[in-house]
Scaffold this motif. Structure first.
Motif, PDB file in Angstrom:
ATOM      1  N   VAL A 155     -12.634  61.115 -30.428  1.00 29.73           N
ATOM      2  CA  VAL A 155     -12.452  62.246 -29.506  1.00 29.73           C
ATOM      3  C   VAL A 155     -13.395  62.094 -28.315  1.00 29.73           C
ATOM      4  O   VAL A 155     -13.016  62.354 -27.169  1.00 29.73           O
TER       5      VAL A 155
ATOM      6  N   LEU B 134     -20.033  65.206 -21.404  1.00 25.44           N
ATOM      7  CA  LEU B 134     -18.638  65.590 -21.178  1.00 25.44           C
ATOM      8  C   LEU B 134     -18.522  66.755 -20.196  1.00 25.44           C
ATOM      9  O   LEU B 134     -17.671  66.738 -19.319  1.00 25.44           O
TER      10      LEU B 134
ATOM     11  N   ARG C  41      -8.678  70.886 -12.657  1.00 21.45           N
ATOM     12  CA  ARG C  41      -7.312  71.376 -12.762  1.00 21.45           C
ATOM     13  C   ARG C  41      -7.109  72.085 -14.104  1.00 21.45           C
ATOM     14  O   ARG C  41      -6.016  72.088 -14.654  1.00 21.45           O
TER      15      ARG C  41
ATOM     16  N   TYR D 165      -4.968  67.172 -28.592  1.00 19.96           N
ATOM     17  CA  TYR D 165      -4.695  68.604 -28.777  1.00 19.96           C
ATOM     18  C   TYR D 165      -3.901  68.833 -30.050  1.00 19.96           C
ATOM     19  O   TYR D 165      -4.193  69.757 -30.826  1.00 19.96           O
TER      20      TYR D 165
ATOM     21  N   TYR E 299     -14.241  69.356 -26.387  1.00 21.83           N
ATOM     22  CA  TYR E 299     -13.032  68.897 -25.701  1.00 21.83           C
ATOM     23  C   TYR E 299     -12.193  70.097 -25.272  1.00 21.83           C
ATOM     24  O   TYR E 299     -11.627  70.116 -24.180  1.00 21.83           O
ATOM     25  N   ALA E 300     -12.159  71.113 -26.155  1.00 25.36           N
ATOM     26  CA  ALA E 300     -11.400  72.323 -25.834  1.00 25.36           C
ATOM     27  C   ALA E 300     -11.992  73.043 -24.628  1.00 25.36           C
ATOM     28  O   ALA E 300     -11.256  73.509 -23.752  1.00 25.36           O
TER      29      ALA E 300
ATOM     30  N   LEU F  14     -14.320  68.268 -30.921  1.00 23.40           N
ATOM     31  CA  LEU F  14     -13.038  68.905 -30.610  1.00 23.40           C
ATOM     32  C   LEU F  14     -13.284  70.212 -29.864  1.00 23.40           C
ATOM     33  O   LEU F  14     -12.570  70.555 -28.931  1.00 23.40           O
ATOM     34  N   ARG F  15     -14.330  70.933 -30.285  1.00 23.10           N
ATOM     35  CA  ARG F  15     -14.645  72.192 -29.611  1.00 23.10           C
ATOM     36  C   ARG F  15     -15.051  71.942 -28.162  1.00 23.10           C
ATOM     37  O   ARG F  15     -14.653  72.665 -27.251  1.00 23.10           O
TER      38      ARG F  15
ATOM     39  N   PRO G 202     -10.803  78.662 -25.950  1.00 20.53           N
ATOM     40  CA  PRO G 202     -10.561  77.223 -25.772  1.00 20.53           C
ATOM     41  C   PRO G 202      -9.633  76.662 -26.843  1.00 20.53           C
ATOM     42  O   PRO G 202      -8.763  75.833 -26.547  1.00 20.53           O
TER      43      PRO G 202
ATOM     44  N   THR H 134      -6.601  77.135 -12.582  1.00 19.79           N
ATOM     45  CA  THR H 134      -5.169  77.382 -12.402  1.00 19.79           C
ATOM     46  C   THR H 134      -4.914  78.876 -12.228  1.00 19.79           C
ATOM     47  O   THR H 134      -4.167  79.293 -11.340  1.00 19.79           O
TER      48      THR H 134
ATOM     49  N   MET I 118      -5.892  74.983 -26.365  1.00 17.33           N
ATOM     50  CA  MET I 118      -5.546  73.673 -26.886  1.00 17.33           C
ATOM     51  C   MET I 118      -4.264  73.716 -27.716  1.00 17.33           C
ATOM     52  O   MET I 118      -3.425  72.820 -27.614  1.00 17.33           O
TER      53      MET I 118
ATOM     54  N   MET J 246     -13.546  71.683 -22.244  1.00 23.38           N
ATOM     55  CA  MET J 246     -13.228  70.900 -21.041  1.00 23.38           C
ATOM     56  C   MET J 246     -11.911  71.351 -20.424  1.00 23.38           C
ATOM     57  O   MET J 246     -11.787  71.463 -19.211  1.00 23.38           O
ATOM     58  N   SER J 247     -10.924  71.627 -21.300  1.00 21.11           N
ATOM     59  CA  SER J 247      -9.610  72.002 -20.766  1.00 21.11           C
ATOM     60  C   SER J 247      -9.665  73.352 -20.065  1.00 21.11           C
ATOM     61  O   SER J 247      -8.824  73.663 -19.240  1.00 21.11           O
ATOM     62  N   LEU J 248     -10.671  74.157 -20.390  1.00 20.13           N
ATOM     63  CA  LEU J 248     -10.838  75.435 -19.687  1.00 20.13           C
ATOM     64  C   LEU J 248     -11.484  75.231 -18.331  1.00 20.13           C
ATOM     65  O   LEU J 248     -11.091  75.823 -17.328  1.00 20.13           O
TER      66      LEU J 248
ATOM     67  N   TYR K 114     -21.118  78.145 -26.499  1.00 19.09           N
ATOM     68  CA  TYR K 114     -19.855  78.185 -27.220  1.00 19.09           C
ATOM     69  C   TYR K 114     -19.967  77.451 -28.561  1.00 19.09           C
ATOM     70  O   TYR K 114     -19.486  77.911 -29.584  1.00 19.09           O
TER      71      TYR K 114
ATOM     72  N   ILE L 286      -7.660  75.426 -16.945  1.00 21.03           N
ATOM     73  CA  ILE L 286      -7.007  76.728 -17.057  1.00 21.03           C
ATOM     74  C   ILE L 286      -7.616  77.763 -16.108  1.00 21.03           C
ATOM     75  O   ILE L 286      -6.901  78.475 -15.395  1.00 21.03           O
TER      76      ILE L 286
ATOM     77  N   GLU M 216     -12.115  72.383 -16.423  1.00 26.17           N
ATOM     78  CA  GLU M 216     -11.883  71.257 -15.522  1.00 26.17           C
ATOM     79  C   GLU M 216     -11.338  71.673 -14.151  1.00 26.17           C
ATOM     80  O   GLU M 216     -10.823  72.768 -13.983  1.00 26.17           O
TER      81      GLU M 216
ATOM     82  N   ARG N  93      -2.258  70.370 -17.135  1.00 25.05           N
ATOM     83  CA  ARG N  93      -2.748  71.609 -17.710  1.00 25.05           C
ATOM     84  C   ARG N  93      -2.351  72.791 -16.850  1.00 25.05           C
ATOM     85  O   ARG N  93      -2.548  73.923 -17.211  1.00 25.05           O
TER      86      ARG N  93
END
Lengths: 263, 272
Positions: free
Chosen positions: A223, B214, B116, A236, B107-108, B104-105, A23, B121, A27, B110-112, B146, B118, B114, A38
């Motif tokens: 955040v 989240l 749309r 990020y 949040y990170a 922040l962790r 992760p 994708t 980022m 989440m980007s995996l 995590y 990673i 979500e 993304r």
């Protein structure tokens, strides 16, 4: 056979590291993305970093607040905690046990309960005298959860000390205050440093307690708010910078001393 | 001036900012909106909806703790073993995420996860159907694991490192096979570390609200969410306080339970 095992073990550690770092890696990559998406990556250079520093005053404000609170809370909790430890060490047993148990309380209490209880008290005080939830309340809350960490780091050093050293200093005509500065403080300083570092990181990292005790955002609160809104690549960029800073700091610390003593 | 007086400011601070606020929680838990005595909020904690939230929190925290233990114990053991303990930086890499802000962790992650994100994708690139990852209990557990895995590895690693290797050699010399050495010698000696790890993972996991908010997209409530909602959205401070007390009771009970298993009472293998 033995070699095979070693490779298997290494692979296992590698996979776990992949889990822990993917992760963060994602980022870092996305902080250089051109668009907010993304799904597609196209090199956008330092666009989001520029925006972070020049067009996001609220992030810089939050960063300042977080650092100010962390530094002040660390200094004050070092003073309170060290004095407390020296005092408790010299106390009668019953009183000392009571104070030690009192110190365990904020450490075992869930953050959310600490936060909520402090909030209730601050709101109550605010109905009588002007006492808004902001910088001061956040600082008070941070000192409260930081100080026991200092106390518990200093206490073992005091116990290891030769109890006669202080008495000897007094017998040789030293004033109590001077004896503490000259005899006790040098002995317990590693504990103070450990406790201070712990307090500082706890304070930097805190979200839940700050969330309830303050209405001005620190970094974590910011955040959290951003995460609820959706994608924000400036976050990020911020994370990337923080990650690199911590990495460098830890490598330096690791070079200097045994890391396990502070972890 | 006596040295014991030095504890004065500390004692005063702790009483003022830990005991006093707790009295406020007690007060609100046992009163209604008008300030009169009432046990209604306490009774509300025992209603089926609350109990369901409570059971879900404990279930997710329990699953997270078990996964952390299963993943973390071997990792701690490998890191403490002769082959790997010389790479100090490797150990640093494992506990480094602890220092990174936990939001922040999250949040990170989440980007995996979500819609749309990673993972989806990549799946779509290879022609698979996208998965609903975020907003599920699985996502929340993933986020917890995590976040808290390093907190499991660290104390177990410390306990294993402190272990007298001669005891292990003795067991081997006396003819115990590797499995037996582990179950009869290594594991029992590492229990203080395991308990400390379980505490450091289970406690924050059972009380969290940010992770579930989240990564669960607010689809289901945990105990922490419920307390937060009562205070900041519903403004029902009485019920919120009662829930906080309820949570305290759970924590005290589980710490008590864990301490009963711990053979080395009191001298816990430290977290730091």
């Amino acid at each position: 056979m033995k070699r095979l095992f070693k490779y298997l073990k290494g692979t296992y550690l590698g996979l776990l590291l992949l889990l822990l770092y993917s992760p963060i890696a994602v980022m870092i990559v996305l902080s250089f993305n051109q668009s907010k998406s993304r799904a597609n990556f196209s090199w956008g250079g330092l666009k989001w970093y520029y925006e972070l520093f020049y067009e996001s005053p609220e992030i810089i404000e939050a960063l300042k607040l977080t650092l100010t609170v962390a530094i002040l809370a660390t200094i004050i909790s070092i003073v309170l905690g060290t004095l407390g430890a020296i005092g408790i060490h010299a106390c009668k047993k019953g009183y000392a046990t009571m104070l030690m148990n009192l110190s365990y309380l904020p450490m075992t209490m869930p953050d959310i309960v600490t936060g909520v209880s402090l909030m209730l008290m601050f709101v109550f005080v605010n109905t009588y005298v002007y006492f808004p939830r902001g910088f001061v309340t956040m600082l008070i809350a941070h000192i409260t959860f930081d100080t026991p960490y200092v106390l518990f780091s200093v206490m073992p050093k005091l116990k290891q000390m030769n109890p006669n050293a202080y008495e000897a200093a007094l017998d040789l005509g030293c004033r109590p205050m001077k004896a503490i500065v000259k005899v006790i403080l040098p002995e317990i300083s590693p504990g103070i440093v450990t406790g201070g570092l712990l307090a500082f990181t706890m304070s930097l990292d805190d979200f839940v307690i700050s969330f309830f005790t303050s209405e001005s955002n620190n970094l974590s609160m910011l955040v959290y708010a951003a995460a609820k809104r959706g994608v924000e690549p400036t976050i990020y960029a911020l994370s990337t910078l923080i990650f690199i800073a911590i990495l460098i700091l830890l490598i330096i610390i690791n070079k200097r001393s045994d890391l396990e003593s502070i972890s | 001036m006596k040295r014991s007086y030095f504890s004065g400011p500390y004692a005063l601070w702790m009483v003022l900012f830990t005991i006093c606020p707790m009295i406020f929680v007690l007060y609100y838990a046992f009163t209604n909106g008008d300030g009169g005595f009432s046990v209604q909020s306490i009774l509300e904690c025992l209603e089926p909806t609350t109990i369901r939230v409570f059971l879900r929190s404990v279930k997710l925290a329990f699953i997270c703790t078990v996964i952390c233990l299963i993943l973390g114990y071997p990792a701690a053991q490998i890191l403490a073993s002769k082959d790997f303990s010389k790479y100090k930086l490797l150990f640093v890499l494992f506990i480094l995420p602890m220092w990174m802000n936990f939001l922040l962790r999250t949040y990170a992650t989440m980007s995996l996860l979500e819609r749309r994100g990673i993972i989806n994708t990549i799946l779509e690139r290879f022609g698979f159907e996208p998965l609903t990852l975020i907003g599920t209990e699985g996502a929340v557990v993933f986020g917890m694991v995590y976040n808290y895995l390093p907190f499991m590895i660290l104390p177990i690693h410390t306990a294993l490192k402190k272990m007298d290797t001669r005891v292990i050699e003795a067991a081997q010399d006396l003819g115990a096979n590797p499995l037996r050495v582990f179950t009869r010698v290594i594991f029992p000696l590492s229990i203080p570390g395991v308990i400390s790890g379980i505490t450091m993972v289970f406690m924050p996991a059972v009380t969290t609200f940010a992770i579930s908010r989240l990564l669960g997209s607010g689809n289901f409530m945990l105990l922490g969410d419920m307390i937060e909602t009562q205070f900041l959205e519903m403004h029902d401070w009485s019920f919120g306080s009662a829930l906080s007390m309820f949570m305290m009771v759970i924590i005290v009970l589980s710490i008590g339970l864990l301490n009963r298993i711990d053979p080395s009472k009191g001298e816990r293998s430290g977290n730091w």
